[in-house]
Design a protein around this motif. Structure first.
Motif, PDB file in Angstrom:
ATOM      1  N   PRO A   1      -3.202   7.077  -5.362  1.00  8.12           N
ATOM      2  CA  PRO A   1      -2.605   7.659  -4.158  1.00  8.12           C
ATOM      3  C   PRO A   1      -3.602   8.582  -3.464  1.00  8.12           C
ATOM      4  O   PRO A   1      -4.327   9.323  -4.124  1.00  8.12           O
ATOM      5  CB  PRO A   1      -1.415   8.447  -4.707  1.00  8.12           C
ATOM      6  CG  PRO A   1      -1.757   8.745  -6.128  1.00  8.12           C
ATOM      7  CD  PRO A   1      -2.652   7.632  -6.603  1.00  8.12           C
ATOM      8  N   VAL A   2      -3.624   8.543  -2.144  1.00  7.26           N
ATOM      9  CA  VAL A   2      -4.534   9.405  -1.373  1.00  7.26           C
ATOM     10  C   VAL A   2      -3.793  10.704  -1.059  1.00  7.26           C
ATOM     11  O   VAL A   2      -2.740  10.677  -0.413  1.00  7.26           O
ATOM     12  CB  VAL A   2      -4.965   8.704  -0.065  1.00  7.26           C
ATOM     13  CG1 VAL A   2      -5.944   9.597   0.703  1.00  7.26           C
ATOM     14  CG2 VAL A   2      -5.573   7.344  -0.363  1.00  7.26           C
ATOM     15  N   PRO A   3      -4.320  11.851  -1.544  1.00  2.84           N
ATOM     16  CA  PRO A   3      -3.603  13.118  -1.323  1.00  2.84           C
ATOM     17  C   PRO A   3      -3.368  13.382   0.164  1.00  2.84           C
ATOM     18  O   PRO A   3      -4.226  13.078   1.004  1.00  2.84           O
ATOM     19  CB  PRO A   3      -4.548  14.175  -1.925  1.00  2.84           C
ATOM     20  CG  PRO A   3      -5.431  13.423  -2.882  1.00  2.84           C
ATOM     21  CD  PRO A   3      -5.555  12.030  -2.322  1.00  2.84           C
ATOM     22  N   GLY A   4      -2.207  13.919   0.456  1.00  2.00           N
ATOM     23  CA  GLY A   4      -1.901  14.319   1.829  1.00  2.00           C
ATOM     24  C   GLY A   4      -1.508  13.184   2.761  1.00  2.00           C
ATOM     25  O   GLY A   4      -1.447  13.381   3.977  1.00  2.00           O
ATOM     26  N   THR A   5      -1.248  11.979   2.220  1.00  2.05           N
ATOM     27  CA  THR A   5      -0.927  10.848   3.103  1.00  2.05           C
ATOM     28  C   THR A   5       0.536  10.434   3.022  1.00  2.05           C
ATOM     29  O   THR A   5       0.907   9.385   3.563  1.00  2.05           O
ATOM     30  CB  THR A   5      -1.787   9.612   2.756  1.00  2.05           C
ATOM     31  OG1 THR A   5      -1.516   9.239   1.395  1.00  2.05           O
ATOM     32  CG2 THR A   5      -3.265   9.888   2.922  1.00  2.05           C
ATOM     33  N   THR A   6       1.366  11.235   2.338  1.00  2.35           N
ATOM     34  CA  THR A   6       2.774  10.839   2.227  1.00  2.35           C
ATOM     35  C   THR A   6       3.373  10.679   3.623  1.00  2.35           C
ATOM     36  O   THR A   6       3.247  11.564   4.467  1.00  2.35           O
ATOM     37  CB  THR A   6       3.575  11.879   1.428  1.00  2.35           C
ATOM     38  OG1 THR A   6       2.981  11.999   0.139  1.00  2.35           O
ATOM     39  CG2 THR A   6       5.030  11.451   1.263  1.00  2.35           C
TER      40      THR A   6
ATOM     41  N   GLY B   1       0.788  -1.229   0.000  1.00  5.06           N
ATOM     42  CA  GLY B   1       0.000   0.000   0.000  1.00  5.06           C
ATOM     43  C   GLY B   1       0.816   1.272   0.000  1.00  5.06           C
ATOM     44  O   GLY B   1       0.277   2.359   0.220  1.00  5.06           O
ATOM     45  N   ARG B   2       2.123   1.170  -0.231  1.00  7.67           N
ATOM     46  CA  ARG B   2       2.967   2.366  -0.188  1.00  7.67           C
ATOM     47  C   ARG B   2       3.819   2.516  -1.444  1.00  7.67           C
ATOM     48  O   ARG B   2       4.925   3.062  -1.387  1.00  7.67           O
ATOM     49  CB  ARG B   2       3.869   2.329   1.048  1.00  7.67           C
ATOM     50  CG  ARG B   2       3.143   2.652   2.342  1.00  7.67           C
ATOM     51  CD  ARG B   2       2.830   4.139   2.477  1.00  7.67           C
ATOM     52  NE  ARG B   2       2.026   4.415   3.677  1.00  7.67           N
ATOM     53  CZ  ARG B   2       1.523   5.617   3.951  1.00  7.67           C
ATOM     54  NH1 ARG B   2       1.734   6.641   3.164  1.00  7.67           N
ATOM     55  NH2 ARG B   2       0.789   5.805   5.030  1.00  7.67           N
ATOM     56  N   TYR B   3       3.339   2.008  -2.583  1.00  5.18           N
ATOM     57  CA  TYR B   3       4.013   2.274  -3.847  1.00  5.18           C
ATOM     58  C   TYR B   3       3.051   1.928  -4.970  1.00  5.18           C
ATOM     59  O   TYR B   3       1.974   1.362  -4.720  1.00  5.18           O
ATOM     60  CB  TYR B   3       5.333   1.481  -3.960  1.00  5.18           C
ATOM     61  CG  TYR B   3       6.277   2.056  -4.993  1.00  5.18           C
ATOM     62  CD1 TYR B   3       6.580   3.412  -5.000  1.00  5.18           C
ATOM     63  CD2 TYR B   3       6.850   1.247  -5.984  1.00  5.18           C
ATOM     64  CE1 TYR B   3       7.425   3.956  -5.956  1.00  5.18           C
ATOM     65  CE2 TYR B   3       7.703   1.792  -6.940  1.00  5.18           C
ATOM     66  CZ  TYR B   3       7.977   3.144  -6.921  1.00  5.18           C
ATOM     67  OH  TYR B   3       8.809   3.684  -7.871  1.00  5.18           O
TER      68      TYR B   3
END
Ligand SMILES: [Zn+2]
Length: 341
Positions: free
Chosen positions: A155-160, A111-113
């Motif tokens: 990608p969910v905006p603002g979740t980096t 869930g992170r790429y």
């Protein structure tokens, strides 16, 4: 055929005559020459469609290597991809093809790429995954250090956020070094601590600050800002996107010369956007001198990567220090003794 260049040799190379290959001498066109260009953040096995980037196959990768060569790129650091293909490029010398050093697979947790670009690696699997890549022939390891959360729609905006915790990453970097590989880490967050985990190069690094650059430079680290990718919205029709790119450009105009002044090896890398000529022009347009921008894709990059192939010559009709745009149209390209353009 022995390809002969007579004229102005740039970027630290000495003399006014260069010969590549053996046999009957033949003069190359062009008045200025470089000993090849280096793309230090390339993805020969990554293709893009309407759903974004994905891992393509070996035939796609081989065709991309021909494109890189035609643009004057004679050395590539693969920054992640389809490991069995990139590692085999790195292990097989082919006439007329750029030298490749490969980073193997993309290392990121679930869930992170980009989901089509990796098989997720959980934190407790990271060291074993690194050791397996290096054993298979990867000279570099590519860790996605931060990334937005990826859901069904993208990608969910603002979740980096950080992908792995810093302790886990320090152990991973140590394991890579112990296995004989170097580490490139994808990092875009400010003050994330990723500049301090001992990685050899920071990729993108859009939020790197002065203190992080000082620490990176002090240990001889590199920064590949991938400006073609980072600034891809600089001419966007959307004013808000253009304004964000404008702010970023201001920061880069401050941070890039600061990095160079503090010993950071700034490298040219195209990622999956743009060309090496555009990347060099952007570096020169954001605070590097033309000579520094060319070295970022030349002598400095070869020294940092420890790759110095013989028999590479790229020539130009005009002086690329006067106008880096000249780099888009080489008069001739010779890759390890084979003329490809
Ligand atoms: Zn990349």
């Amino acid at each position: 055929m022995a390809w002969v260049f007579s004229g102005v040799v740039l970027d630290g190379a000495a003399g006014d005559r260069v010969v590549a290959g053996t046999g009957e001498p033949e003069e190359l066109p062009g008045r200025y020459a470089l000993a090849g260009l280096v793309d230090a953040h390339a993805h020969p096995t990554v293709a893009t469609d309407e759903r974004g980037p994905y891992l393509a196959d070996g035939a796609y990768g081989a065709a991309r290597l021909e494109d890189y060569a035609a643009s004057g790129v004679t050395v590539i650091r693969d920054a992640g991809g389809l490991s069995q293909v990139t590692v085999s490029f790195a292990g097989t010398a082919v006439a007329g093809r750029p030298v490749v050093t490969a980073a193997g697979r993309f290392l990121a947790p679930a869930g992170r790429y980009f989901p089509r670009m990796h098989v997720p690696v959980a934190p407790d699997e990271l060291i074993a995954a690194i050791q397996a890549e290096v054993a298979a022939g990867a000279a570099w390891v590519k860790i996605i250090g931060d990334f937005p959360r990826w859901e069904e729609d993208g990608p969910v905006p603002g979740t980096t956020a950080a992908t792995y915790d810093l302790g886990c990453l320090r152990q991973a970097v140590d394991a890579a070094h112990a296995a004989g590989a170097r580490v490139a880490v994808h990092s875009n967050l400010p003050d994330s601590g990723l500049a301090g985990i001992g990685a050899d190069s920071i990729e993108h690094g859009r939020a790197l600050g002065h203190r992080e650059l000082e620490a990176l430079g002090a240990r001889g680290g590199a920064w590949t800002p991938t400006l073609c990718a980072m600034l891809q919205h600089r001419d966007s029709p959307d004013p808000a996107a253009r304004a964000r790119a404008g702010e970023l450009r201001e920061r880069l105009r401050d941070c890039l010369p600061y990095a160079v002044a503090h010993g950071v090896r700034v490298l040219a890398g195209t990622d999956v956007a743009g060309t090496i000529a555009e990347e060099i022009a952007l570096l020169a347009g954001h605070g590097l001198t033309p000579g520094q921008a060319i070295a970022a894709a030349g002598s400095l990059a070869r020294d940092f990567l420890g790759i110095h192939p013989a028999g590479d010559i790229v020539t130009y009709d005009q002086d690329p220090r006067e106008d880096p745009g000249v780099l888009a149209s080489p008069a001739a390209v010779v890759v390890r003794g084979v003329r490809v353009r």
